[in-house]
Structure formats: structure tokens, C-alpha cells
Scaffold this active site. Structure first.
Site, PDB file in Angstrom:
ATOM      1  N   ARG A   1       0.848  -1.194   0.000  1.00 10.59           N
ATOM      2  CA  ARG A   1       0.000   0.000   0.000  1.00 10.59           C
ATOM      3  C   ARG A   1       0.878   1.237   0.000  1.00 10.59           C
ATOM      4  NH1 ARG A   1      -4.460   0.871   4.667  1.00 10.59           N
ATOM      5  NH2 ARG A   1      -2.730   1.618   5.913  1.00 10.59           N
TER       6      ARG A   1
ATOM      7  N   SER B   1     -12.479  -3.547   2.403  1.00 12.01           N
ATOM      8  CA  SER B   1     -12.618  -3.012   3.755  1.00 12.01           C
ATOM      9  C   SER B   1     -14.082  -2.756   4.073  1.00 12.01           C
ATOM     10  CB  SER B   1     -11.853  -1.683   3.890  1.00 12.01           C
ATOM     11  OG  SER B   1     -10.485  -1.864   3.620  1.00 12.01           O
TER      12      SER B   1
ATOM     13  N   LYS C   1      -3.787   5.823   9.668  1.00  9.46           N
ATOM     14  CA  LYS C   1      -4.959   6.080   8.842  1.00  9.46           C
ATOM     15  C   LYS C   1      -5.909   6.985   9.624  1.00  9.46           C
ATOM     16  CE  LYS C   1      -7.314   3.730   5.131  1.00  9.46           C
ATOM     17  NZ  LYS C   1      -7.646   2.474   4.467  1.00  9.46           N
TER      18      LYS C   1
END
Lengths: 218, 218
Positions: free
Chosen positions: A41, A111, A143
Site C-alpha cells: 500500500r 474493507s 490512517k
């Protein structure tokens, strides 16, 4: 046929946290320490950079036995780099469209962090999604937009819906070795900073595996 | 078979410049005014947003005759949205890999702004790239990282190399109706702000077409 997935300890990479050590070396150490799946990511990389990074991680994983490689969001990069799958969030391309691009032989992770998102996930055609990332368990600095944590009970309740539908589940958000044992009701846990920011990523992975114990389903 | 491409007046969209009017309405007006090709570009949109935007522009173009639709950078979005092609820059996925993903029936555009970049473009296997974006002609506020301008002569010299190899060429960077006539040696011109920031995008497109004249090759 889709690749096998062992979601027990699922590493999501973070290029900034990896710093000068580099993501591939952290992945190598983490897999030696017991990581069973890896997602590349990097939301700030150009697609060319993400492609190069994915190829480098794939090279690291080539010598391992069945550590699945996911790419976050970028379906084109995943296809080109020969990754095992893609992980998408709620703001990425829609799951059914991603599955159409991926074909039947790659893994798709999605998700889901609320009852509504889980309901939408479960309403997809069977075979669209393989693994659901449920969280955040706790709020996490990697995040900041992911909201406050659902807590272990909240995550277990959401995960139970996915598991009842036959999907794999991983919990994500603020999980480290000290907290891992509190996470139950899922098939595995995702970590970012607990490994990527650790002074010794291999030792961090071993500590997480130890905390998770040996149960195949938590 | 690849879609036909008329590169005469090639609009690259800018969501921020479009503002509340919205990109699809600007495209509609611009095509009515003479735009012959459209590239959806939005580097800050999520992939889901870019997909939705591309579908909306595709809907606008459905009623036109042969206005080609490109997506900037995102090969997955282009494939899903049924665009005619993809445009990539030097930091995006490598051209040969993009062509592999696109297959033979879509258009591929590539930016080249130096002799080295043009040489690399021309070294690609025939059929990889269809159209080369050459620039910037002049420095431009919509792409501050694109460097100082090559000038019309510099662009014509680079474009001549691509045209000798049978590729289409478009000039880009700071082109507006007042400057368009100075741009020669290319098959078309790209504009961003000259249309997206214009009070009347349709009138702006007409002014550009008028300035470009009727020559198929400039």
C-alpha cells in the site's frame, strides 16, 4: 483457481514508515518472522513507483511458501505485477467491477467498517470478495481518516456476519503484540506500524505470532 | 481495431478549473464548439470518483461522432469505463506494460518533452503508442512541474521525429486561441485551461478551431 490465503498475520506496507530500510527488506524480515500475507500500500506513489515496489516485494515473496501478495487499490498494477490479489476500500473502484477486471483467479479484499458497509459487501455476488478487512479496531495514526475504533467486540460482531457468509476476515487498526490477544472472532489480523515502524520487523512479527497463538481461527 | 482519432483539438479536463459547472457540461459545450478528442484527467480524485467522472463524460460523448475518450494514467478505470484509450506520462506505468493491459483495440498516448523521452518513445515496439503529447510549448500554471516551455520550434522539432515514425502528435502547454496559430508541425493541440477555465467553453473551443484553421496537419 484462486491462490491460497493464510490471513493469520497480514502485513500492510507503509513506505514512509519503512524509511531508508525500504519496504522489501522489511517484508523479507517480517515473513521470516511469521507474516502470512502482504499488501503493498502506498497512496502517494506514482503508478510507476507502485509497480516497481510491487515487483520488488513479489521478488522477496518468490522464495516463500504461499505468502499471498495483494496490491492496494491499483488493479492495473496488480495485474501487471502478477500479484495474487487486490485490496480495495470503500472509496476505490466498486468491488464487482474490480472482480471483472481481475478475473476469477485472483483474490479480492474489501474493507468494511460499519453494518452498512458489511451489508453492501454481503450483497455482492458470491465469489466477488474473498477477504474482508474489518476495522479500525482501535484508532490508528497510520490512517487518521478511518475514524474512532470499533473495539474488539464491534469488530467481532461485524466479522461474524462475513464469516457466516463464508468469507475470510481480518481485523485492522491499531493492532500490536500487546493488543493482538484481545482481537477475536476473525481469521487473522492486519498490522502496519507494528511491523513497519518496529526497530526489528522480524522480531515484531514473531512477537505478534506468539501473541496470536496457534488457533487457525481466533 | 483501434478507434479513430482526430487529434485536431484535444481537450484535457481539469476538475478544479471546471468548478461548479462540472466537467461533463464543459465537455458537452466544448465538443459542440469543435473539440475532437477528450482526456479525463484528475490526479486528486479517488479511483471511484475518476471512474464515475469517466462514465459521465462517456455518456456526453455517446451522441457525438468519433470524439475519442482517453483516461489519464488509470488503465483500470479506462478499461472499466469503456474508454477509447489511456494517456500516460513519464512517471506512470511503462508504455509496453500499459499496452499489454489495454490490448490491441485501444489507443495509447504518451507524453514526451525531451529528446531522450522521444528517443525512448520511438524505441518502443511498433503499435505500442498511437499519439505523442509534446510539450510544454509554453510554461503553464495547470502543470507547474512540467518545466519551462520548449517553444513552438522545440515542439515542432520533437514532433517531427514522432511523425517520421508514423505517430500522431499533439502539442500541449499554455496553448490558447491567441497562441494556437504559432503552433505548427503537429497534428493537433491540447488545451486545458483555455477551455476549462473559459467563461464560455463552447465559444472558447470555436475560437481555438478558428485559430487553428482547416489544415489537417499543422
Amino acid at each position: 483457481m484462486r491462490p491460497a490465503l493464510d490471513p493469520t498475520l497480514y502485513l500492510v506496507t507503509d513506505t514512509a514508515l519503512a524509511g531508508a530500510r525500504g519496504v522489501p527488506d522489511i517484508v523479507r524480515a517480517a515473513v521470516a518472522g511469521g507474516v502470512t500475507a502482504v499488501q503493498v500500500r502506498d497512496k502517494t506513489a506514482s503508478r510507476r513507483e507502485l509497480y516497481a515496489l510491487t515487483l520488488a516485494v513479489r521478488e522477496v515473496l518468490a522464495g516463500t511458501s504461499g505468502v499471498a501478495l495483494f496490491v492496494n487499490d491499483a488493479v492495473d498494477v496488480a495485474l501487471l505485477a502478477g500479484a495474487d490479489g487486490v485490496h480495495i476500500g470503500q472509496d476505490d473502484l466498486p468491488p464487482a467491477e474490480v472482480r471483472a477486471l481481475l478475473g476469477p483467479d485472483r483474490l479480492l479484499g474489501l474493507s468494511a467498517g460499519s453494518d452498512a458497509e458489511m451489508a453492501a459487501t454481503l450483497a455482492l455476488p458470491p465469489g466477488t470478495v474473498d477477504v474482508v478487512g474489518v476495522g479500525p479496531v482501535w484508532s490508528t495514526p497510520t490512517k487518521p481518516d478511518a475514524g474512532t475504533g470499533l473495539g474488539p467486540e464491534g469488530v467481532a460482531a461485524l466479522a461474524a456476519q462475513a464469516r457466516a457468509a463464508g468469507l475470510s476476515t481480518v481485523a485492522i487498526g491499531g493492532i500490536d503484540a500487546a493488543r493482538a490477544a484481545a482481537v477475536t472472532g476473525v481469521d487473522g489480523v492486519c498490522v502496519v506500524s507494528a511491523i513497519c515502524a518496529a526497530p526489528d520487523p522480524g522480531a515484531a512479527a514473531r512477537a505478534l505470532r506468539s501473541a496470536l497463538g496457534t488457533a487457525a481461527v481466533r
